[in-house]
Design a protein around this motif. Structure first.
Motif, PDB file in Angstrom:
ATOM      1  N   UNK A  15       0.774  -1.307  -0.069  1.00  0.00           N
ATOM      2  CA  UNK A  15       0.117   0.122  -0.052  1.00  0.00           C
ATOM      3  C   UNK A  15       0.843   1.247  -0.061  1.00  0.00           C
ATOM      4  N   UNK A  16       0.544   2.128  -1.158  1.00  0.00           N
ATOM      5  CA  UNK A  16       1.328   3.397  -1.101  1.00  0.00           C
ATOM      6  C   UNK A  16       0.435   4.453  -0.585  1.00  0.00           C
ATOM      7  N   UNK A  17      -0.940   4.334  -0.849  1.00  0.00           N
ATOM      8  CA  UNK A  17      -1.737   5.638  -0.537  1.00  0.00           C
ATOM      9  C   UNK A  17      -2.808   4.901   0.157  1.00  0.00           C
ATOM     10  N   UNK A  18      -3.273   5.533   1.402  1.00  0.00           N
ATOM     11  CA  UNK A  18      -4.637   5.219   1.916  1.00  0.00           C
ATOM     12  C   UNK A  18      -5.644   6.435   1.987  1.00  0.00           C
ATOM     13  N   UNK A  19      -6.587   6.065   1.121  1.00  0.00           N
ATOM     14  CA  UNK A  19      -7.538   6.991   0.764  1.00  0.00           C
ATOM     15  C   UNK A  19      -8.702   7.056   2.077  1.00  0.00           C
ATOM     16  N   UNK A  29     -14.422   7.618  -7.149  1.00  0.00           N
ATOM     17  CA  UNK A  29     -13.599   8.329  -8.114  1.00  0.00           C
ATOM     18  C   UNK A  29     -12.173   8.311  -7.681  1.00  0.00           C
ATOM     19  N   UNK A  30     -12.066   8.518  -6.526  1.00  0.00           N
ATOM     20  CA  UNK A  30     -10.642   8.497  -6.009  1.00  0.00           C
ATOM     21  C   UNK A  30      -9.689   7.183  -6.112  1.00  0.00           C
ATOM     22  N   UNK A  31     -10.535   6.231  -6.109  1.00  0.00           N
ATOM     23  CA  UNK A  31      -9.999   4.683  -6.477  1.00  0.00           C
ATOM     24  C   UNK A  31      -9.459   4.779  -7.878  1.00  0.00           C
ATOM     25  N   UNK A  40      -1.501   0.501 -10.488  1.00  0.00           N
ATOM     26  CA  UNK A  40      -1.838  -0.788  -9.637  1.00  0.00           C
ATOM     27  C   UNK A  40      -3.267  -0.927  -9.042  1.00  0.00           C
ATOM     28  N   UNK A  41      -3.516  -2.035  -8.723  1.00  0.00           N
ATOM     29  CA  UNK A  41      -4.816  -2.276  -8.351  1.00  0.00           C
ATOM     30  C   UNK A  41      -5.235  -1.402  -7.089  1.00  0.00           C
ATOM     31  N   UNK A  81      -4.273  -7.264   2.188  1.00  0.00           N
ATOM     32  CA  UNK A  81      -3.869  -6.168   1.583  1.00  0.00           C
ATOM     33  C   UNK A  81      -2.716  -6.390   0.586  1.00  0.00           C
ATOM     34  N   UNK A  82      -1.947  -7.467   0.545  1.00  0.00           N
ATOM     35  CA  UNK A  82      -0.869  -7.527  -0.009  1.00  0.00           C
ATOM     36  C   UNK A  82      -1.280  -7.554  -1.522  1.00  0.00           C
ATOM     37  N   UNK A  83      -0.381  -6.762  -2.231  1.00  0.00           N
ATOM     38  CA  UNK A  83      -0.426  -6.545  -3.964  1.00  0.00           C
ATOM     39  C   UNK A  83      -1.209  -5.383  -4.370  1.00  0.00           C
ATOM     40  N   UNK A  84      -1.943  -4.594  -3.137  1.00  0.00           N
ATOM     41  CA  UNK A  84      -2.604  -3.621  -3.608  1.00  0.00           C
ATOM     42  C   UNK A  84      -1.900  -2.415  -3.571  1.00  0.00           C
ATOM     43  N   UNK A  85      -1.892  -1.148  -4.455  1.00  0.00           N
ATOM     44  CA  UNK A  85      -1.079  -0.172  -4.471  1.00  0.00           C
ATOM     45  C   UNK A  85      -1.849   1.014  -3.526  1.00  0.00           C
TER      46      UNK A  85
END
Length: 278
Positions: A15-19, A29-31, A40-41, A81-85
């Motif tokens: 995970x790089x960003x937590x909205x 929209x933000x997703x 990335x997903x 959450x592994x693999x999600x950006x």
């Protein structure tokens, strides 16, 4: 709650960003925007919780059952959450402290919205899942893979909300009709303000962006250090899809129970007929 849930192929991404915007503040929209900027997903909570397979929801419930045991809960959350950006929507913001501990370099984006407009958008969704009594919902969804875990998740989410912002939201809590804002609806609209204040208090300022979707690509792209896309900012309104998902869940559950009861009645009739003709 609209769209198709993403399932990552490369589990090495993190995970790089937590909205952290509340549901119905443009989480879809933000997703879509983050998926475009990060290539990335994105884990959109509404899609994942309401539309994933039974095994995923079982693992999710094992994770929330570990609430209070920080190491186990974080280990299970990391696997999920592994693999999600990036991650957005509930239950991501409910798990903001755990996500920040797991991903200390992740940035946090808080999308804000006018509280009255937010309440008018959010109240029908909250009412649709708060109408059935919890016990009835548990029985109704019991034969439905994936959805059978929803009552367990909703109860946990309600407890988290009460602890987090002092307002509990679980099935059985009645909400006022949408229309003119009254005392009760103002209390529920306070959820948005309390949530936003809670996020601001719990995120390091150097990793935090607060924005409105009307600002477009620039604040988000600048915050992430990536070029501004040469395309319109995504505008997705998934209220209709959320209503459709809710109707599909309840309709499928009702049809499933109709089939179960009809089959049971047919078997009972056949057994009685065989018994009488012995």
């Amino acid at each position: 709650m609209g769209g198709v849930p993403s399932v990552p192929r490369d589990k090495s991404r993190s995970i790089q960003v937590i909205a952290a915007g509340y549901s119905r503040t443009g989480t879809t929209s933000i997703s879509i925007a983050l998926e475009r900027l990060l290539d990335g997903p994105v884990f959109h909570g509404g899609n994942q919780i309401f539309q994933r397979e039974d095994a995923f929801m079982r693992e999710w419930c094992r994770m929330i059952d570990a609430d209070g045991d920080a190491p186990e809960m974080r280990a299970r959350l990391r696997r999920i959450t592994a693999g999600y950006a990036a991650i957005a929507d509930a239950p991501a913001y409910l798990l903001l402290p755990e996500l920040l501990a797991l991903y200390p370099d992740a940035r946090v984006v808080l999308v804000t919205r006018d509280r009255a407009r937010w309440y008018r958008s959010m109240a029908p969704i909250m009412r649709s899942v708060s109408a059935p009594p919890m016990r009835l919902l548990e029985v109704l969804l019991w034969p439905c893979p994936g959805w059978r875990w929803l009552p367990h998740y909703l109860q946990w989410a309600g407890r988290r909300e009460e602890k987090r912002i002092g307002i509990e939201f679980t099935p059985g809590n009645r909400l006022p009709r949408v229309g003119k804002m009254n005392h009760r609806s103002n209390i529920m609209a306070d959820m948005l303000d309390k949530h936003n204040d809670w996020v601001r208090r719990n995120v390091p300022p150097d990793r935090f962006l607060e924005m409105d979707l009307s600002e477009g690509w620039s604040p988000l792209a600048d915050f992430l250090g990536v070029p501004v896309p040469d395309e319109p900012f995504p505008r997705a309104n998934d209220a209709a899809e959320a209503d459709a998902v809710t109707r599909r869940i309840l309709t499928t559950a009702a049809l499933t129970w109709t089939g179960i009861l009809a089959t049971t009645a047919a078997v009972a009739w056949q057994a009685r007929h065989l018994w009488r003709t012995r």
